[in-house]
Design an enzyme around this catalytic site. Structure first.
Site: not given
Ligand code: F6R
Length: 606
Positions: A2, A27, A76, A100-101, A479, A483, A486, A502, A601
């Site tokens: 948020c 956010r 969010w 926010n929270g 990783e 990507k 998502e 397996h 984010k």
């Molecule tokens: C994926 C992504 C998330 C963050 C995760 C941790 O692309 O961005 O998986 O890596 O939410 O976020 P931070 O690094 O801000 O603690």
């Protein structure tokens, strides 16, 4: 999660709030709202809708209301569906609020104070508004403090009281609020990205204090009644780097920035060809005294931790645990004063990681954080911080933050290897020379992006996809696969190539493409056997492979050739190629690459 903003000053609040909310959309972006004091009537006027800031902007365009004070929110969803009634700001009696929270005890509060009748939404936030209104008789500071004492959970609350036009109050517990005083007025936000357009000086709002902002002054009063002097910080991000620089999406721009962000991260940390953390104030003792290393992180940052694990084992021959921060403190971790806890986080605000750090510190561990945002909550809890120099990362899917986290980790391992006698000076110099070839290797991958785009077109229609690799390649693929899922919504699973037989090989079929990664020479022959196993079952395979290993495979596979580095550095070119793959799949499918559905984010809820 948020985005929240507040502005009071001399300028038109609508534009400032909407522009700032647009910068905070990463956010959360399911609904949006603003509340403003009408300059003529002093009444509070709320506008909100489901959708993006641009939708609200359209709705507000016809309004004639003039205002120089207001608060805003981009949501969010946590409590309550994505409906207009659940969008913030919420209003109850004299109180208007954004949050926010999560207020965990909201049900109990409804019962205890018989608030149900007054509530129109399903949110925990509206309960706080109702409670504030219940206690409010003109003294906002006292009321806020009283209500804060009754809340359980995390919150950044920004409030306006109808009988105090032009005034904004804020309070926080864990969830961040940053505040700035600028020429045009006072501004607060949940995230620095919204403040940089006005000023480079800001402060992080402390907990246990109430902030009162008026057009020309602000006061911060602690719960003990004393005035708190905030610690001013300087934002060193280039704010022009906030634009898209001609790219259609931030994600593409941020992928392209990686040679530079890598360089920016390492440049002051290499002295005479050797790793050096003098600028960071990390003592040698901190790196030599620990007997165990434990990494805590989430998502992409956790994947960076896995790469550190591989390096620590192979170079330092040390035990290292890598824990998902959200699981950490519930798994009875073995942590004590001999542990070096390494917390990795782009935002520095991820609440799971923050709580893990607090827990480990209570157990006596020293904490070293690898973070991108200065002054963030995790920075304040840590003993040492190594900042990555990724600059603002706006796309929700993390790219440049990951490679800069890796850069710091590779430096850390080199430094520890030298200090602990695992490497001689000559061996360390050799490692550092190869390490400094990384930006060039990344640039070569970026030059190959048209080729990768072609590969992306071949997986556009896939519903499911596997990524297979061994050793460090498996970690890289975790990783790459995150990507892809998502941003493209393709169900992608990264699997250790040898483990496929397996169980999951049951899912391999003609319409399930397989992306294989081969960069580790010692594992190559075994992995090629695993690749043949999936080919034999009809899967089409795209092979991302280190150039020097690719001889004789050209006939049999669709190949993406990765520039040569020593095996342990191959994660850099490989992951950039996989980022590009995910990006092109998403953009070719016509998705909003920077704002994938359901994500945000900065994850400030547990
Ligand atoms: C994926 C992504 C998330 C963050 C995760 C941790 O692309 O961005 O998986 O890596 O939410 O976020 P931070 O690094 O801000 O603690």
């Amino acid at each position: 999660m948020c985005g929240i903003v507040g502005y009071t000053g001399v300028k038109d609040a609508r534009e400032i709030l909407l522009d700032s909310l647009e910068l905070l959309e990463h956010r959360g972006y399911d609904s949006v709202g603003i509340a403003r004091f009408d300059s003529e009537t002093s009444q509070v006027c709320v506008d909100k809708c489901v959708g993006r800031v641009r939708d609200l902007r359209r709705e507000c365009e016809q309004e004639t209301l003039s205002s120089t004070c207001g608060i805003g929110h981009t949501r969010w969803a946590t409590h309550g569906a994505v409906l207009e009634k659940n969008a913030h700001p919420h209003r109850c009696g004299k109180v208007t609020i954004v949050h926010n929270g999560i207020v965990e005890n909201y049900r109990q509060l409804i019962e205890n104070y018989e608030l149900q009748e007054q509530l129109v939404s399903e949110t925990d936030t509206e309960v706080v508004a109702a409670l504030l209104d219940h206690y409010y008789h003109g003294d906002a500071q006292r009321t806020i403090q009283k209500v804060a004492g009754k809340l359980k959970g995390t919150y950044a609350l920004v409030m306006m009281f109808e009988d105090q036009p032009g005034v904004i109050y804020a309070i926080r517990n864990v969830s961040p609020i940053v505040v700035a005083e600028c020429e045009e007025g006072m501004m607060l936000a949940s995230d620095l990205t919204a403040l940089g357009q006005f000023t480079k000086q800001y402060f992080v709002m402390p907990e246990h204090a109430v902030l009162k902002m008026e057009a020309d002054r602000m006061t911060l009063v602690g719960f003990d009644g004393n005035v708190v002097e905030p610690e001013l910080l300087t934002l060193d991000w280039e704010m022009q780097s906030l634009g898209k620089n001609g790219y259609p999406f931030y994600m593409e721009k941020e992928i392209m920035e990686q040679p530079d962000t890598f360089m920016a991260t390492v440049k002051n940390r290499i002295v005479n060809g050797l790793p050096d953390f003098t600028v960071d104030g990390v003592s040698d003792e901190a790196l030599t005294s620990c007997k165990r290393i434990c990494v805590v992180a989430c998502g992409t940052a956790w994947h960076a931790g896995l790469m550190l694990q591989a390096l620590v084992k192979s170079v330092l021959h040390m035990h290292i645990d890598v824990e998902l921060a959200s699981e950490f403190m519930y798994s009875d971790p073995v942590i004590n004063e001999n542990t070096l806890l390494i917390a990795v986080s782009q935002s520095g605000e991820t609440v799971d990681t923050l709580e893990a750090v607090k827990y480990a510190k209570q157990k006596g561990a020293k904490c070293l954080a690898v973070l991108n945002v200065r002054g963030s909550s995790i920075a304040r809890e840590s003993d040492y911080v190594l900042y990555t120099e990724a600059g603002p990362e706006i796309a929700v899917a993390s790219t440049k933050a990951y490679t800069t986290q890796l850069a710091v980790m590779y430096l850390l391992v080199a430094k520890m290897a030298l200090l602990r006698g695992e490497y001689t000076v000559e061996e360390t110099r050799h490692y550092m020379e190869e390490f400094q070839r990384v930006p060039e290797a990344i640039s070569k991958v970026l030059e190959q992006r048209k080729e990768i785009h072609v590969v992306a077109k071949n997986v556009l229609e896939a519903k499911d996809l596997f990524m297979i690799g061994r050793g460090m390649d498996y970690s890289t693929l975790l990783e790459g696969s995150l990507k892809l899922k998502e941003v493209s919504y393709i169900h992608s699973e990264a699997y250790a190539a040898g483990e496929l037989k397996h169980g999951p090989i049951a899912l391999i079929a003609q319409d399930v493409p397989v992306v294989a990664l081969v960069t580790q020479e010692k594992l190559m022959s075994k992995e090629l056997s695993n690749i043949k196993e999936v080919k034999a079952r009809g899967a089409s395979v795209v092979l991302f492979i280190k150039q020097s290993l690719a001889e004789q495979l050209k006939e049999d596979y669709e190949l993406v050739l990765l520039p040569d580095l020593e095996d342990k550095f191959m994660v850099f070119p490989a992951v950039v190629a996989l980022q590009l793959l995910a990006y092109y799949v998403s953009s070719d499918k016509g998705f909003d690459v920077d704002k994938p559905r359901n994500l945000a984010k900065v994850v400030t809820v547990e």
